[in-house]
Design a protein around this motif. Structure first.
Motif, PDB file in Angstrom:
ATOM      1  N   SER A 167      -6.389  12.689  10.759  1.00 13.47           N
ATOM      2  CA  SER A 167      -5.529  11.582  10.332  1.00 13.47           C
ATOM      3  C   SER A 167      -4.295  11.468  11.209  1.00 13.47           C
ATOM      4  CB  SER A 167      -5.118  11.763   8.867  1.00 13.47           C
ATOM      5  OG  SER A 167      -6.231  11.571   8.022  1.00 13.47           O
ATOM      6  N   TYR A 191       0.841  -1.206   0.000  1.00 19.73           N
ATOM      7  CA  TYR A 191       0.000   0.000   0.000  1.00 19.73           C
ATOM      8  C   TYR A 191       0.870   1.249   0.000  1.00 19.73           C
ATOM      9  CZ  TYR A 191      -4.441  -2.392   1.121  1.00 19.73           C
ATOM     10  OH  TYR A 191      -5.564  -3.149   1.102  1.00 19.73           O
ATOM     11  N   TYR A 192       1.879   1.229   0.858  1.00 14.62           N
ATOM     12  CA  TYR A 192       2.762   2.389   0.945  1.00 14.62           C
ATOM     13  C   TYR A 192       3.440   2.655  -0.401  1.00 14.62           C
ATOM     14  CZ  TYR A 192       6.733   5.308   2.075  1.00 14.62           C
ATOM     15  OH  TYR A 192       7.655   6.312   2.077  1.00 14.62           O
ATOM     16  N   GLY A 252       0.859   3.969  -2.897  1.00 14.87           N
ATOM     17  CA  GLY A 252       0.437   5.321  -2.520  1.00 14.87           C
ATOM     18  C   GLY A 252       1.498   6.359  -2.824  1.00 14.87           C
ATOM     19  N   HIS A 273       0.270   9.154   6.289  1.00 15.65           N
ATOM     20  CA  HIS A 273       0.448   9.588   4.896  1.00 15.65           C
ATOM     21  C   HIS A 273      -0.838  10.179   4.323  1.00 15.65           C
ATOM     22  CE1 HIS A 273       4.599   8.555   4.311  1.00 15.65           C
ATOM     23  NE2 HIS A 273       4.376   7.439   4.973  1.00 15.65           N
ATOM     24  N   LEU A 274      -1.979   9.669   4.750  1.00 14.31           N
ATOM     25  CA  LEU A 274      -3.235  10.288   4.352  1.00 14.31           C
ATOM     26  C   LEU A 274      -3.289  11.706   4.901  1.00 14.31           C
ATOM     27  CD1 LEU A 274      -6.005  10.167   2.999  1.00 14.31           C
ATOM     28  CD2 LEU A 274      -6.901   9.135   5.104  1.00 14.31           C
ATOM     29  N   ALA A 281      -0.509   4.573   7.291  1.00 14.76           N
ATOM     30  CA  ALA A 281      -1.548   4.941   6.329  1.00 14.76           C
ATOM     31  C   ALA A 281      -2.279   6.198   6.805  1.00 14.76           C
ATOM     32  CB  ALA A 281      -2.526   3.793   6.130  1.00 14.76           C
ATOM     33  N   TYR A 323      -4.411   4.796   0.563  1.00 13.38           N
ATOM     34  CA  TYR A 323      -4.226   4.882   2.011  1.00 13.38           C
ATOM     35  C   TYR A 323      -5.527   4.577   2.746  1.00 13.38           C
ATOM     36  CZ  TYR A 323       0.356   6.798   1.007  1.00 13.38           C
ATOM     37  OH  TYR A 323       1.635   6.965   0.547  1.00 13.38           O
TER      38      TYR A 323
END
Length: 165
Positions: free
Chosen positions: A119, A66-67, A70, A102-103, A99, A86
């Motif tokens: 976040s 995911y990272y 993203g 970073h979001l 997540a 994210y």
């Protein structure tokens, strides 16, 4: 093969593994990493997505997928795509601090300070020692003239990681 410097051999090996078993998520993931190193953003994005689609449970042990995806989408300027990735990571694991963090960074860049604060707070709740989230939250609180909140966040960042001072 890649560790030995044979990137072409590694690429061919992963492509062969994918051809033999299209649901081989690790091969898609590893190919994506190699393509990213080579600067092939489109290819790496496709490989990362293929890994997730091939075996959604693979992501449970490899959250970096995911990272990676993203960060690539963000680098390409696809903030909406990066946010969606994210958010998918958060849906898969609500305690995934990176997540949330970073979001928050993306939301902050999009001038959504309230979303960014929420976040960062979620990242801190998931990992109280997430120094960068404490620091970024402190900056947002300082911008709102909440000096006490900002000071507490900065102190928490330093306590979590003295190198973050």
């Amino acid at each position: 093969l890649e560790e030995e410097g044979d990137k072409d051999g590694a690429k061919a090996s992963w492509q062969a593994a994918i051809q033999a078993d299209p649901k081989h998520a690790a091969a898609h993931h590893n190919l994506g990493c190699l393509l990213e190193e080579e600067g092939d953003c489109n290819g790496s994005n496709a490989s990362y997505l293929a890994a997730i689609q091939a075996n959604p449970k693979y992501i449970d042990k490899h959250r970096d997928l995911y990272y990676n995806l993203g960060q690539l989408l963000k680098k390409e300027g696809d903030y909406n795509g990066a946010m969606a990735i994210y958010q998918a990571a958060i849906k898969a694991d609500p305690k995934c601090s990176y997540a949330h963090y970073h979001l928050g960074c993306l939301l902050e860049e999009e001038d959504d300070e309230d979303g960014a604060k929420a976040s960062y707070q979620a990242a801190i709740q998931a990992d109280p020692k997430h120094a960068a989230a404490h620091n970024n939250l402190g900056w947002l609180l300082e911008e709102e003239d909440d000096e006490d909140g900002a000071k507490a966040s900065y102190q928490a960042a330093i306590q979590a990681d003295p190198k973050h001072a």
